[in-house]
Design a protein around this motif. Sequence first.
Motif, PDB file in Angstrom:
ATOM      1  N   VAL A  71       0.839  -1.200   0.000  1.00 32.98           N
ATOM      2  CA  VAL A  71       0.000   0.000   0.000  1.00 32.98           C
ATOM      3  C   VAL A  71       0.875   1.251   0.000  1.00 32.98           C
ATOM      4  N   MET A  72       1.853   1.248   0.893  1.00 37.20           N
ATOM      5  CA  MET A  72       2.751   2.402   1.007  1.00 37.20           C
ATOM      6  C   MET A  72       3.469   2.655  -0.314  1.00 37.20           C
ATOM      7  N   ALA A  73       4.001   1.584  -0.883  1.00 35.88           N
ATOM      8  CA  ALA A  73       4.776   1.721  -2.105  1.00 35.88           C
ATOM      9  C   ALA A  73       3.885   2.232  -3.235  1.00 35.88           C
ATOM     10  N   LEU A  74       2.674   1.719  -3.276  1.00 40.10           N
ATOM     11  CA  LEU A  74       1.703   2.121  -4.291  1.00 40.10           C
ATOM     12  C   LEU A  74       1.421   3.610  -4.183  1.00 40.10           C
ATOM     13  N   VAL A  75       1.132   4.036  -2.948  1.00 40.00           N
ATOM     14  CA  VAL A  75       0.765   5.431  -2.736  1.00 40.00           C
ATOM     15  C   VAL A  75       1.954   6.355  -2.984  1.00 40.00           C
ATOM     16  N   PHE A  76       3.091   6.010  -2.369  1.00 41.32           N
ATOM     17  CA  PHE A  76       4.174   6.984  -2.384  1.00 41.32           C
ATOM     18  C   PHE A  76       5.002   6.973  -3.666  1.00 41.32           C
ATOM     19  N   SER A  77       5.135   5.806  -4.291  1.00 37.09           N
ATOM     20  CA  SER A  77       5.945   5.842  -5.507  1.00 37.09           C
ATOM     21  C   SER A  77       5.109   6.231  -6.722  1.00 37.09           C
ATOM     22  N   ASN A  78       3.824   5.928  -6.703  1.00 38.57           N
ATOM     23  CA  ASN A  78       3.007   6.253  -7.874  1.00 38.57           C
ATOM     24  C   ASN A  78       2.355   7.617  -7.774  1.00 38.57           C
ATOM     25  N   ILE A  79       1.833   7.947  -6.611  1.00 38.03           N
ATOM     26  CA  ILE A  79       1.108   9.208  -6.488  1.00 38.03           C
ATOM     27  C   ILE A  79       2.054  10.360  -6.174  1.00 38.03           C
ATOM     28  N   PHE A  80       2.925  10.122  -5.175  1.00 35.72           N
ATOM     29  CA  PHE A  80       3.826  11.202  -4.786  1.00 35.72           C
ATOM     30  C   PHE A  80       5.165  11.157  -5.523  1.00 35.72           C
ATOM     31  N   LYS A  81       5.335  10.124  -6.316  1.00 38.60           N
ATOM     32  CA  LYS A  81       6.551   9.972  -7.113  1.00 38.60           C
ATOM     33  C   LYS A  81       7.829   9.951  -6.261  1.00 38.60           C
ATOM     34  N   PHE A  82       7.737   9.350  -5.107  1.00 38.31           N
ATOM     35  CA  PHE A  82       8.952   9.180  -4.300  1.00 38.31           C
ATOM     36  C   PHE A  82       9.803   8.098  -4.920  1.00 38.31           C
ATOM     37  N   SER A  83      11.095   8.282  -4.848  1.00 35.22           N
ATOM     38  CA  SER A  83      11.951   7.192  -5.284  1.00 35.22           C
ATOM     39  C   SER A  83      13.255   7.257  -4.507  1.00 35.22           C
ATOM     40  N   THR A  84      13.974   6.156  -4.525  1.00 37.76           N
ATOM     41  CA  THR A  84      15.262   6.104  -3.853  1.00 37.76           C
ATOM     42  C   THR A  84      16.276   5.654  -4.874  1.00 37.76           C
ATOM     43  N   PRO A  85      17.001   6.611  -5.461  1.00 33.14           N
ATOM     44  CA  PRO A  85      17.909   6.287  -6.565  1.00 33.14           C
ATOM     45  C   PRO A  85      18.930   5.229  -6.163  1.00 33.14           C
ATOM     46  N   GLY A  86      19.088   4.267  -7.012  1.00 28.15           N
ATOM     47  CA  GLY A  86      20.132   3.273  -6.800  1.00 28.15           C
ATOM     48  C   GLY A  86      19.716   2.082  -5.971  1.00 28.15           C
ATOM     49  N   VAL A  87      18.643   2.210  -5.204  1.00 29.79           N
ATOM     50  CA  VAL A  87      18.226   1.059  -4.396  1.00 29.79           C
ATOM     51  C   VAL A  87      16.752   0.798  -4.635  1.00 29.79           C
ATOM     52  N   ASN A  88      16.350  -0.402  -4.290  1.00 30.27           N
ATOM     53  CA  ASN A  88      14.974  -0.811  -4.525  1.00 30.27           C
ATOM     54  C   ASN A  88      14.023  -0.153  -3.526  1.00 30.27           C
ATOM     55  N   TYR A  89      12.972   0.471  -4.054  1.00 29.62           N
ATOM     56  CA  TYR A  89      12.062   1.214  -3.181  1.00 29.62           C
ATOM     57  C   TYR A  89      11.275   0.295  -2.237  1.00 29.62           C
ATOM     58  N   LEU A  90      10.923  -0.881  -2.736  1.00 29.65           N
ATOM     59  CA  LEU A  90      10.152  -1.809  -1.897  1.00 29.65           C
ATOM     60  C   LEU A  90      10.950  -2.208  -0.652  1.00 29.65           C
ATOM     61  N   VAL A  91      12.210  -2.566  -0.872  1.00 30.00           N
ATOM     62  CA  VAL A  91      13.053  -2.967   0.255  1.00 30.00           C
ATOM     63  C   VAL A  91      13.269  -1.774   1.193  1.00 30.00           C
ATOM     64  N   TYR A  92      13.419  -0.610   0.563  1.00 26.80           N
ATOM     65  CA  TYR A  92      13.604   0.618   1.342  1.00 26.80           C
ATOM     66  C   TYR A  92      12.427   0.835   2.293  1.00 26.80           C
ATOM     67  N   VAL A  93      11.229   0.753   1.748  1.00 26.20           N
ATOM     68  CA  VAL A  93      10.021   0.978   2.552  1.00 26.20           C
ATOM     69  C   VAL A  93       9.869  -0.107   3.618  1.00 26.20           C
ATOM     70  N   LEU A  94      10.015  -1.345   3.192  1.00 26.45           N
ATOM     71  CA  LEU A  94       9.758  -2.442   4.135  1.00 26.45           C
ATOM     72  C   LEU A  94      10.746  -2.445   5.298  1.00 26.45           C
ATOM     73  N   SER A  95      12.014  -2.146   5.012  1.00 27.79           N
ATOM     74  CA  SER A  95      12.997  -2.171   6.102  1.00 27.79           C
ATOM     75  C   SER A  95      12.691  -1.086   7.127  1.00 27.79           C
ATOM     76  N   GLY A  96      12.237   0.073   6.653  1.00 29.17           N
ATOM     77  CA  GLY A  96      11.861   1.118   7.596  1.00 29.17           C
ATOM     78  C   GLY A  96      10.594   0.770   8.341  1.00 29.17           C
ATOM     79  N   LEU A  97       9.679   0.188   7.579  1.00 26.77           N
ATOM     80  CA  LEU A  97       8.364  -0.116   8.129  1.00 26.77           C
ATOM     81  C   LEU A  97       8.416  -1.118   9.277  1.00 26.77           C
ATOM     82  N   ILE A  98       9.164  -2.203   9.112  1.00 25.29           N
ATOM     83  CA  ILE A  98       9.155  -3.220  10.174  1.00 25.29           C
ATOM     84  C   ILE A  98       9.799  -2.674  11.442  1.00 25.29           C
TER      85      ILE A  98
END
Lengths: 262, 243
Positions: free
Chosen positions: A49-76
């Motif tokens: 859900v987070m990735a959907l909202v923030f990468s698609n709607i707000f166009k957040f990205s993390t250059p060079g690394v995978n956004y899903l892993v980025y979000v999940l590692s912070g989230l847990i």
Amino acid sequence: MFLKNLYINFKKYSFLLQQLVSRDFKVKYKRSVLGIIWSLLYPILNMAVMALVFSNIFKFSTPGVNYLVYVLSGLIMFNYFSEASNLAMGSVVANFPLINKIYIPKYIFPLSKCLFVGINFLLTLIPLYVVIFATGTGVNIYHLVLPYAYICLFVFTLGMGLILSTVSVFLRDIFYIYGIVLTLWTYLTPIMYDISIISSKLQIILKCNPMYHYINFIRRIILYHEMPSGFTFAICGLSALIVLAIGLFVFKKKQDKFIYYV
Amino acid sequence: MIKVTDVSMKFNLGIEKNFSVKQAFIDILSRKKKEKSYFWALDEINFEVEKGEVIGFIGNNGAGKSTLLKIVAGVMKPTTGKVEIQGNICPMIELGAGFDYELTARENIYLNGAVLGYSREFIDGKFDEIVDFSELRDFLEVPVRNFSSGMIARLAFSIATIVDPEILIVDEILSVGDIAFQQKSENKMKSMITGGTTVLFVSHSIEQIKNLCNRVIWLEHGKIKKVGPAVEICEEYYKSQLG
């Protein structure tokens, strides 16, 4: 003296601690169809859900690394903190009927909550590694150092839990106040955005937040495949120990007064 | 065995459980100094209990009996004075205070046992005895929330009375469940009391105190009014109550 008593108490009451943790675990999943699978599914769905909202709607990205892993590692990491500190906060008040009847060391209630959510946290590492491999991020030797960050997170959360549960006895409003604080805290922790997108002034404030450092610690390893700096090591350990020391001090000082506020 | 020295307990009647911002503002604005009203629930209590003695506590409501027992049990710390205890204490806690209603009877035996300070080995060893006494063997895997209140009381009673503590604190003799079980539970408690352990016993039943206790402490307004042989003190107390 205090530490020695703590140890004797701890030995005597370790069975109770274990029972309280397993009770929480049983009760949590008893009446749901999927049961323990939820522990695995929940962070994944949350991440989606987070990735959907923030990468698609707000166009957040993390250059060079995978956004899903980025979000999940912070989230847990943050979910552990918010859930455990919240449960620990209410644990003393919830157990007043017991505290009023029988001698039980009171720190056992916040401690059992932090441990219970901790077991849940360990389960969420499974979906984390699934995503790490599925996205091709891969692992490295530094993963062996990760438990250091987990222990710091636990120690920090326990300290917060002790402080909050003490306050909750005297001021029940804290349940509402802390809810708001947690919401603010979520946004002040770079979970779904990269800290570089904000102004450098604000970055300084964000770096006063211990949660940032614990999350940064594991991201250095998981995403950037590098050893965290000595500074990161130090600040993680120190912030956790300081908060725990404050928590123990406050709790110990006030625990004999709890009984009057039952 | 138990030595209580100069124990006093002060309650602050001004403790506002429902502290509110509104009230705080009113207090600031009206500049009214909060009157500190104290209440001495216990005042310089001294007594000793020898091993194996059965001590009864009598006195009117609010005399400080339950507060005294809570202090001995370690639930409260006295304002001043100290309590020395040798041996493990079993407080007969309110039945079922440690139950989780979502768990089964079996799980609750372990949970409640742990709350009472039993070890896993102890509960393992006594498990059948607890179940047999409660007569709930057929319901072991049923969540306690589906139990009737009588069944819950029976289970709680069976767990709480399984120990042979060195010191037993009894706040009223409990008889729970249906008539047959009431008889059984009352007998069980009486046998615990007379079984050679040290007992602190509070009751409003003068008959029970007379029958079970060696010595009686009569409390009045937080002070010890009289100490002496059970029968003698009980009669005096009884007479004073009738006026």
